[in-house]
Design a protein around this motif. Structure first.
Motif, PDB file in Angstrom:
ATOM      1  N   PRO A 144       0.836  -1.208   0.000  1.00  8.83           N
ATOM      2  CA  PRO A 144       0.000   0.000   0.000  1.00  8.83           C
ATOM      3  C   PRO A 144       0.869   1.255   0.000  1.00  8.83           C
ATOM      4  CG  PRO A 144      -0.500  -1.445   1.887  1.00  8.83           C
ATOM      5  CD  PRO A 144       0.769  -1.939   1.266  1.00  8.83           C
ATOM      6  N   PRO A 145       0.421   2.312  -0.685  1.00  2.00           N
ATOM      7  CA  PRO A 145       1.192   3.556  -0.726  1.00  2.00           C
ATOM      8  C   PRO A 145       1.453   4.077   0.687  1.00  2.00           C
ATOM      9  CG  PRO A 145      -0.699   3.676  -2.208  1.00  2.00           C
ATOM     10  CD  PRO A 145      -0.835   2.410  -1.434  1.00  2.00           C
ATOM     11  N   GLY A 146       2.674   4.538   0.928  1.00  2.00           N
ATOM     12  CA  GLY A 146       3.005   5.142   2.217  1.00  2.00           C
ATOM     13  C   GLY A 146       3.320   4.152   3.316  1.00  2.00           C
ATOM     14  N   LYS A 147       3.219   2.851   3.027  1.00  2.00           N
ATOM     15  CA  LYS A 147       3.511   1.847   4.052  1.00  2.00           C
ATOM     16  C   LYS A 147       4.743   1.037   3.639  1.00  2.00           C
ATOM     17  CE  LYS A 147      -0.733   1.387   6.498  1.00  2.00           C
ATOM     18  NZ  LYS A 147      -2.071   0.968   6.102  1.00  2.00           N
ATOM     19  N   THR A 148       5.476   0.542   4.641  1.00  2.00           N
ATOM     20  CA  THR A 148       6.583  -0.372   4.368  1.00  2.00           C
ATOM     21  C   THR A 148       6.111  -1.789   4.662  1.00  2.00           C
ATOM     22  OG1 THR A 148       8.196   1.320   4.939  1.00  2.00           O
ATOM     23  CG2 THR A 148       8.965  -0.969   4.945  1.00  2.00           C
ATOM     24  N   VAL A 149       6.207  -2.642   3.665  1.00  2.00           N
ATOM     25  CA  VAL A 149       5.775  -4.031   3.805  1.00  2.00           C
ATOM     26  C   VAL A 149       6.995  -4.904   4.096  1.00  2.00           C
ATOM     27  CG1 VAL A 149       4.778  -5.971   2.534  1.00  2.00           C
ATOM     28  CG2 VAL A 149       3.792  -3.691   2.319  1.00  2.00           C
ATOM     29  N   GLU A 150       6.865  -5.778   5.078  1.00  2.00           N
ATOM     30  CA  GLU A 150       7.984  -6.659   5.422  1.00  2.00           C
ATOM     31  C   GLU A 150       7.903  -7.955   4.623  1.00  2.00           C
ATOM     32  OE1 GLU A 150       8.146  -7.218   9.651  1.00  2.00           O
ATOM     33  OE2 GLU A 150       8.974  -5.199   9.953  1.00  2.00           O
ATOM     34  N   VAL A 151       9.040  -8.336   4.039  1.00  2.00           N
ATOM     35  CA  VAL A 151       9.135  -9.598   3.299  1.00  2.00           C
ATOM     36  C   VAL A 151      10.317 -10.372   3.867  1.00  2.00           C
ATOM     37  CG1 VAL A 151       9.738 -10.567   1.046  1.00  2.00           C
ATOM     38  CG2 VAL A 151       8.026  -8.777   1.194  1.00  2.00           C
ATOM     39  N   PRO A 152      10.131 -11.642   4.215  1.00  2.00           N
ATOM     40  CA  PRO A 152      11.247 -12.405   4.774  1.00  2.00           C
ATOM     41  C   PRO A 152      12.302 -12.731   3.719  1.00  2.00           C
ATOM     42  CG  PRO A 152       9.295 -13.796   4.583  1.00  2.00           C
ATOM     43  CD  PRO A 152       8.872 -12.420   4.163  1.00  2.00           C
ATOM     44  N   TYR A 153      13.574 -12.711   4.145  1.00  2.00           N
ATOM     45  CA  TYR A 153      14.665 -13.148   3.262  1.00  2.00           C
ATOM     46  C   TYR A 153      14.383 -14.599   2.881  1.00  2.00           C
ATOM     47  CZ  TYR A 153      19.368 -13.310   1.312  1.00  2.00           C
ATOM     48  OH  TYR A 153      20.437 -13.392   0.448  1.00  2.00           O
ATOM     49  N   PRO A 154      14.373 -14.927   1.578  1.00  2.00           N
ATOM     50  CA  PRO A 154      13.944 -16.274   1.184  1.00  2.00           C
ATOM     51  C   PRO A 154      14.984 -17.357   1.484  1.00  2.00           C
ATOM     52  CG  PRO A 154      14.590 -14.997  -0.741  1.00  2.00           C
ATOM     53  CD  PRO A 154      14.685 -14.063   0.428  1.00  2.00           C
ATOM     54  N   ALA A 155      14.520 -18.590   1.491  1.00  2.00           N
ATOM     55  CA  ALA A 155      15.374 -19.744   1.788  1.00  2.00           C
ATOM     56  C   ALA A 155      16.315 -20.049   0.626  1.00  2.00           C
ATOM     57  CB  ALA A 155      14.494 -20.967   2.052  1.00  2.00           C
ATOM     58  N   GLN A 156      17.410 -20.713   0.917  1.00  2.00           N
ATOM     59  CA  GLN A 156      18.277 -21.365  -0.082  1.00  2.00           C
ATOM     60  C   GLN A 156      18.959 -20.399  -1.041  1.00  2.00           C
ATOM     61  OE1 GLN A 156      19.062 -24.541  -0.105  1.00  2.00           O
ATOM     62  NE2 GLN A 156      17.585 -25.298   1.396  1.00  2.00           N
ATOM     63  N   THR A 157      19.186 -19.162  -0.588  1.00  2.00           N
ATOM     64  CA  THR A 157      19.894 -18.222  -1.458  1.00  2.00           C
ATOM     65  C   THR A 157      20.860 -17.386  -0.636  1.00  2.00           C
ATOM     66  OG1 THR A 157      19.660 -16.456  -3.115  1.00  2.00           O
ATOM     67  CG2 THR A 157      18.117 -16.401  -1.262  1.00  2.00           C
ATOM     68  N   SER A 158      21.940 -16.936  -1.274  1.00  2.00           N
ATOM     69  CA  SER A 158      22.756 -15.890  -0.664  1.00  2.00           C
ATOM     70  C   SER A 158      22.933 -14.750  -1.674  1.00  2.00           C
ATOM     71  CB  SER A 158      24.113 -16.450  -0.229  1.00  2.00           C
ATOM     72  OG  SER A 158      24.722 -17.112  -1.311  1.00  2.00           O
ATOM     73  N   ASP A 159      22.017 -14.698  -2.666  1.00  2.00           N
ATOM     74  CA  ASP A 159      22.070 -13.623  -3.670  1.00  2.00           C
ATOM     75  C   ASP A 159      20.640 -13.261  -4.089  1.00  2.00           C
ATOM     76  OD1 ASP A 159      23.098 -11.738  -5.373  1.00  2.00           O
ATOM     77  OD2 ASP A 159      23.844 -13.166  -6.862  1.00  2.00           O
ATOM     78  N   TYR A 160      19.950 -12.589  -3.160  1.00  2.00           N
ATOM     79  CA  TYR A 160      18.538 -12.213  -3.320  1.00  2.00           C
ATOM     80  C   TYR A 160      18.508 -10.810  -3.933  1.00  2.00           C
ATOM     81  CZ  TYR A 160      13.862 -10.968  -1.351  1.00  2.00           C
ATOM     82  OH  TYR A 160      12.572 -10.561  -1.143  1.00  2.00           O
ATOM     83  N   GLN A 161      18.049 -10.715  -5.185  1.00  2.00           N
ATOM     84  CA  GLN A 161      18.211  -9.460  -5.938  1.00  2.00           C
ATOM     85  C   GLN A 161      16.872  -8.803  -6.281  1.00  2.00           C
ATOM     86  OE1 GLN A 161      20.807  -9.697  -9.332  1.00  2.00           O
ATOM     87  NE2 GLN A 161      22.584 -10.231  -8.059  1.00  2.00           N
ATOM     88  N   HIS A 162      16.923  -7.474  -6.354  1.00  2.00           N
ATOM     89  CA  HIS A 162      15.766  -6.675  -6.788  1.00  2.00           C
ATOM     90  C   HIS A 162      15.795  -6.467  -8.295  1.00  2.00           C
ATOM     91  CE1 HIS A 162      18.651  -3.387  -7.193  1.00  2.00           C
ATOM     92  NE2 HIS A 162      19.030  -3.607  -5.941  1.00  2.00           N
ATOM     93  N   GLU A 163      14.601  -6.468  -8.913  1.00  2.00           N
ATOM     94  CA  GLU A 163      14.420  -6.041 -10.310  1.00  2.00           C
ATOM     95  C   GLU A 163      13.188  -5.141 -10.345  1.00  2.00           C
ATOM     96  OE1 GLU A 163      14.239  -9.283 -13.103  1.00  2.00           O
ATOM     97  OE2 GLU A 163      16.273  -9.984 -12.615  1.00  2.00           O
ATOM     98  N   ILE A 164      13.391  -3.857 -10.523  1.00  2.00           N
ATOM     99  CA  ILE A 164      12.255  -2.923 -10.594  1.00  2.00           C
ATOM    100  C   ILE A 164      11.631  -3.001 -11.984  1.00  2.00           C
ATOM    101  CG2 ILE A 164      13.761  -0.965 -11.231  1.00  2.00           C
ATOM    102  CD1 ILE A 164      10.594  -0.721  -9.063  1.00  2.00           C
ATOM    103  N   GLU A 165      10.298  -3.047 -12.052  1.00  2.00           N
ATOM    104  CA  GLU A 165       9.639  -3.245 -13.348  1.00  2.00           C
ATOM    105  C   GLU A 165       8.291  -2.522 -13.434  1.00  2.00           C
ATOM    106  OE1 GLU A 165       9.778  -7.299 -14.699  1.00  2.00           O
ATOM    107  OE2 GLU A 165      11.799  -7.569 -13.864  1.00  2.00           O
ATOM    108  N   LEU A 166       7.988  -2.050 -14.630  1.00  2.00           N
ATOM    109  CA  LEU A 166       6.627  -1.605 -14.948  1.00  2.00           C
ATOM    110  C   LEU A 166       5.761  -2.851 -15.131  1.00  2.00           C
ATOM    111  CD1 LEU A 166       4.552   0.604 -15.942  1.00  2.00           C
ATOM    112  CD2 LEU A 166       5.394   0.102 -18.259  1.00  2.00           C
ATOM    113  N   VAL A 167       4.601  -2.871 -14.466  1.00  2.00           N
ATOM    114  CA  VAL A 167       3.680  -3.999 -14.611  1.00  2.00           C
ATOM    115  C   VAL A 167       2.458  -3.531 -15.406  1.00  2.00           C
ATOM    116  CG1 VAL A 167       2.288  -5.726 -13.407  1.00  2.00           C
ATOM    117  CG2 VAL A 167       4.432  -4.908 -12.381  1.00  2.00           C
ATOM    118  N   ALA A 168       2.137  -4.252 -16.465  1.00  2.88           N
ATOM    119  CA  ALA A 168       0.917  -3.976 -17.236  1.00  2.88           C
ATOM    120  C   ALA A 168      -0.149  -4.985 -16.819  1.00  2.88           C
ATOM    121  CB  ALA A 168       1.205  -4.097 -18.736  1.00  2.88           C
ATOM    122  N   ALA A 169      -1.347  -4.492 -16.549  1.00  7.76           N
ATOM    123  CA  ALA A 169      -2.453  -5.332 -16.079  1.00  7.76           C
ATOM    124  C   ALA A 169      -3.470  -5.473 -17.211  1.00  7.76           C
ATOM    125  CB  ALA A 169      -3.104  -4.688 -14.853  1.00  7.76           C
ATOM    126  N   ILE A 170      -3.692  -6.710 -17.652  1.00  5.22           N
ATOM    127  CA  ILE A 170      -4.566  -6.968 -18.803  1.00  5.22           C
ATOM    128  C   ILE A 170      -6.038  -6.951 -18.375  1.00  5.22           C
ATOM    129  CG2 ILE A 170      -5.208  -8.700 -20.553  1.00  5.22           C
ATOM    130  CD1 ILE A 170      -2.496  -7.374 -21.083  1.00  5.22           C
TER     131      ILE A 170
END
Ligand code: MN
Length: 231
Positions: free
Chosen positions: A63-89
């Motif tokens: 939601p706008p203006g809020k910080t959402v918590e996401v747990p660090y996922p299992a089985q990785t030591s290279d958890y990366q961000h990819e910012i993207e435009l999302v188109a909704a059909i």
């Protein structure tokens, strides 16, 4: 219906400035759709678009203006961000012509295609499917969907992600190799698109790892920002 257990609720993303929700069907993602990112991944930037999917229940609404918590996922030591435009059909179609493709878009949102890069790289090397790198739980944070009837169809404007306030990715929608219309045209030759489908349109250069305790702020001009804390 007598189900043997309660089915999961319908995944839905709120529509901005409205009490309506967009019910999610499939999530399609485009690989290497900005030239500089294709180069950083060691690919030929003129390759045609290619696609992979995430399950709908990987969505995390931010939601706008809020910080959402996401747990660090299992089985990785290279958890990366990819910012993207999302188109909704919003309208079904197959073999859609690029000139008509934007008629099929209900709206747009800011999304993060979170990636376990080490697992994705292993799978790539072995010629195996990417799901373990891409389709894990909570791998698709997204902001509210802005209706195209209100904001139009963005084809330029900044997109960025900052980690703890410092720029990591910053580019412009005009640098997409395959724009939204061309992406829909190509994707719809492979799958019949349906209302509820989301398309994560690809990320620019600067993908990088995030750690527990860091906060990502991702944004796109005209679509606002999302904030995700890794815990
Ligand atoms: Mn991506």
């Amino acid at each position: 219906m007598n189900y043997v257990f309660d089915p999961e609720p319908q995944v839905a993303v709120p529509v901005a400035d409205s009490d309506a929700h967009f019910p999610v069907r499939r999530i399609y993602c485009v690989g290497r759709n900005y030239a500089a990112h294709a180069r950083e991944m060691g690919a030929d930037e003129r390759d045609p678009p290619f696609f992979f999917c995430k399950p709908d229940n990987t969505i995390v609404f931010c939601p706008p203006g809020k910080t959402v918590e996401v747990p660090y996922p299992a089985q990785t030591s290279d958890y990366q961000h990819e910012i993207e435009l999302v188109a909704a059909i919003g309208k079904a179609g197959r073999d859609i012509a690029a000139v008509r493709a934007l008629d099929h878009v209900f709206g747009y949102a800011v999304g993060l295609d979170m990636t376990r890069r080490d697992l994705q790289s292993q799978m790539k090397k072995q010629g195996r499917p990417w799901e373990v790198g891409k389709a894990f739980d909570q791998s698709a944070p997204i902001g509210p969907i802005h209706a195209a009837s209100k904001i139009g169809h963005p084809n330029k404007g900044a997109l960025w992600v900052q980690v703890d306030g410092a720029d990591r990715q910053r580019s412009d929608l005009s640098l997409l190799i395959w724009n939204v219309a061309e992406t829909i045209a190509n994707l719809s030759t492979l799958f019949e698109l349906q209302p509820g489908d989301l398309i994560y349109t690809g990320t620019p250069e600067g993908v990088n790892a995030v750690q527990r305790g860091q906060t990502m702020t991702g944004g796109i001009d005209g679509l606002g920002e999302i904030k995700v804390a890794v815990v």
